[in-house]
Design a protein around this motif. Structure first.
Motif, mmCIF file in Angstrom:
data_model
loop_
_atom_site.group_PDB
_atom_site.id
_atom_site.type_symbol
_atom_site.label_atom_id
_atom_site.label_comp_id
_atom_site.label_asym_id
_atom_site.label_seq_id
_atom_site.Cartn_x
_atom_site.Cartn_y
_atom_site.Cartn_z
ATOM 1 N N LYS A 33 0.820 -1.211 0.000
ATOM 2 C CA LYS A 33 0.000 0.000 0.000
ATOM 3 C C LYS A 33 0.850 1.255 0.000
ATOM 4 O O LYS A 33 0.572 2.207 -0.754
ATOM 5 C CB LYS A 33 -0.925 -0.003 1.228
ATOM 6 N N ALA A 57 -4.506 -1.968 -4.346
ATOM 7 C CA ALA A 57 -5.626 -1.761 -3.425
ATOM 8 C C ALA A 57 -6.333 -3.080 -3.139
ATOM 9 O O ALA A 57 -6.677 -3.396 -1.998
ATOM 10 C CB ALA A 57 -6.608 -0.752 -4.005
ATOM 11 N N ALA A 93 -4.111 -5.197 -0.912
ATOM 12 C CA ALA A 93 -3.820 -4.649 0.409
ATOM 13 C C ALA A 93 -5.049 -4.483 1.293
ATOM 14 O O ALA A 93 -4.919 -4.432 2.518
ATOM 15 C CB ALA A 93 -3.119 -3.302 0.257
#
Length: 519
Positions: A192, A350, A353
């Protein structure tokens, strides 16, 4: 004390020492835990909603929410180092204001963590379906990827299987061990942070970046009005969800080595890191593609997530879609400025994570419920610790099933606001608890002391109430309704089974050194 039944610090520490969790976490791991939960749904998913409420003032909204969290973190740091056990705000309230108020705080934290974990699970499901279509040309059937009651979700849904899968997978990971969970979380945090660093590096120096995109800076004003959820403050009340998670660091105090030192570092360090990141990301997004909200005929922005806004967004071509209309705002920004490949990679980051957010939310939920069970307020079997894994496996399994059920079948619209209501209440109670302990236990050693508490404490209380009153009305009303349900449960079940109420204490105060720490 208020309502009586105040549990002494000695009794809390003695209970934790007799039935304790395994201490494996250091300061760096705690910071990663905080960052892992904080950087997630808020910045990847709520950026568009925040821009629709505040416009370019999204930067100010992040600063407002971050400032309130920072003063709250200073209060958390003192009391978490002073009472280094699981339970977070629930335990702190129990030691200062009594069992009834402690129950309401614990009950609110249950709402916060469970609702938020369910919402993130559903968000992850959406990312999965989008990536499957983008790269492989297929996706889950609507019946298996949408909840039947989902607001604004896939029509014709029967169950959201991907959401159930990820919730149960994270539950299993938590059950097998805290150290293993921390290692997985560290990898996901690295992904991230790398993705957001790349976003900042590509947007802020970009030729597409223009200060003209920040004008007007506050198209909906600073204050949107009571219950409207609009303006910079209304956006701050919503994207406060982007900061939810740093308090989960305090729930790990009982599993932390040298908690008096490491918990304050984990709390404040993770929060400062994330606040700077958020403001830079917001600046990069707005400065490159703009962030003006779509206004209604009365000159007021359409509500984020509303049908009216969806209809307006449907009129734009895909390559002209405004930031406020995108479901993957940051990836959308990169595609708009010519970095489509990196934008797709950020979408993948995204997706990969987001499970770390679910992991830490589940962690916080299970540790609060674990301590409530250990105090007799919830069934005592829930606080059993697995002989091999050294984790509270029973409550972890129960929590995971409940979160998976909610993610599979229940509405997810506006859940960020609902989760925020419980969090703000808990933060307020922590600030009160710190000030009470300064009066009732002035001589207790404090490894960390909140500076100028006479100012920081009231600021935290005022800030949390201020944000709560700027949530949408339907989100505000959930907290008192949930509290009434909790109080009914407390008086029908928990009060008569409370260890403190029945006179059950693990060690009498005269058997311990005053306020002896657990190491």
């Amino acid at each position: 004390m208020i309502f009586g039944r105040v549990k002494s610090l000695d009794a809390i520490l003695a209970t934790a020492e007799k039935k304790s969790l395994h201490r494996t976490l250091g300061a760096f791991q705690l910071m990663l835990f905080g960052i892992g939960c904080v950087i997630g749904t808020g910045i990847f998913v709520l950026t568009a909603a925040g821009a629709q409420k505040a416009g370019p003032g999204l930067m100010l909204a992040f600063a407002i929410a971050g400032l309130i969290c920072i003063v709250a973190a200073l209060c958390y740091a003192e009391i978490a180092a002073m009472i280094p056990v699981a339970g977070s705000a629930y335990t702190y309230t129990y030691a200062t204001m009594g069992e009834v108020l402690a129950w309401t705080v614990g009950w609110a934290l249950v709402l916060e963590y469970a609702v938020a974990a369910s919402a993130v699970s559903v968000g992850w499901s959406g990312y999965l379906n989008g990536l499957l279509m983008e790269f492989f040309g297929f996706q889950f059937p609507a019946a298996l990827a949408g909840a039947p009651l989902a607001l604004g979700g896939i029509e014709g849904g029967i169950i959201n299987l991907p959401a159930v899968f990820i919730a149960l997978l994270m539950t299993w990971l938590l059950m097998i061990g805290t150290t293993e969970s921390a290692r997985v979380n560290a990898v996901l945090v690295a992904i991230k942070v790398t993705a957001l660093t790349a976003f900042i590096a590509l947007t802020l120096p970009s030729e597409a970046f223009s200060t003209d995109n920040f004008n007007p800076f506050l198209p909906a004003g600073v204050f949107g009005g009571f219950g409207s959820g609009l303006g910079a403050v209304g956006a701050a009340a919503t994207i406060f969800f982007a900061y939810v998670g740093f308090d989960a660091v305090s729930t790990a105090a009982e599993e932390t080595k040298n908690p008096q030192r490491n918990v304050p570092i984990g709390l404040i360090g993770s929060l400062l890191f994330c606040t700077v990141f958020y403001i830079l990301v917001a600046a990069g997004a707005v400065g490159t593609v703009g962030g003006q909200p779509i206004m209604g005929p009365n000159g007021i922005p359409f509500p984020a997530g509303s049908e009216e806004l969806a209809r307006q967004c449907a009129t734009f071509a895909a390559n002209e879609l405004p930031l406020v209309c995108s479901n993957e705002a940051l990836a959308h920004v990169l595609r708009q400025i010519g970095w489509s490949g990196v934008g797709n990679m950020l979408g993948i980051a995204a997706f990969v994570a987001l499970p770390s957010v679910i992991l830490i939310l589940l962690f916080g939920q299970t540790r609060v419920a674990f301590v409530m069970s250990r105090d007799g307020l919830l069934p005592e079997s829930w606080s059993k610790v697995h002989p091999k894994w050294k984790t509270p496996h029973v409550i972890t399994a129960i929590t995971g099933v409940a979160v998976a059920f909610a993610a599979a079948f229940l509405p997810v619209g506006k859940l960020a606001d609902i989760a925020n209501a419980g969090t703000l209440y808990a933060f307020m109670m922590v600030a009160i608890a710190v000030m009470v302990l300064r009066k009732t236990a002035p001589n207790t050693p404090r490894a960390f002391k909140t500076p100028v508490l006479w100012l920081i404490g009231p600021l935290t209380i005022a800030g949390t109430v201020f944000l709560f009153l700027n949530l949408p009305f339907e989100a505000m009303i959930v907290l008192p309704v949930w509290a009434v349900i909790g109080l009914i449960f407390y008086f029908l079940y928990s009060r008569s089974r409370s260890h403190l109420g029945r006179g059950i204490v693990e060690v009498h105060e005269d058997e311990l050194e005053p306020h002896s720490p657990i190491n």
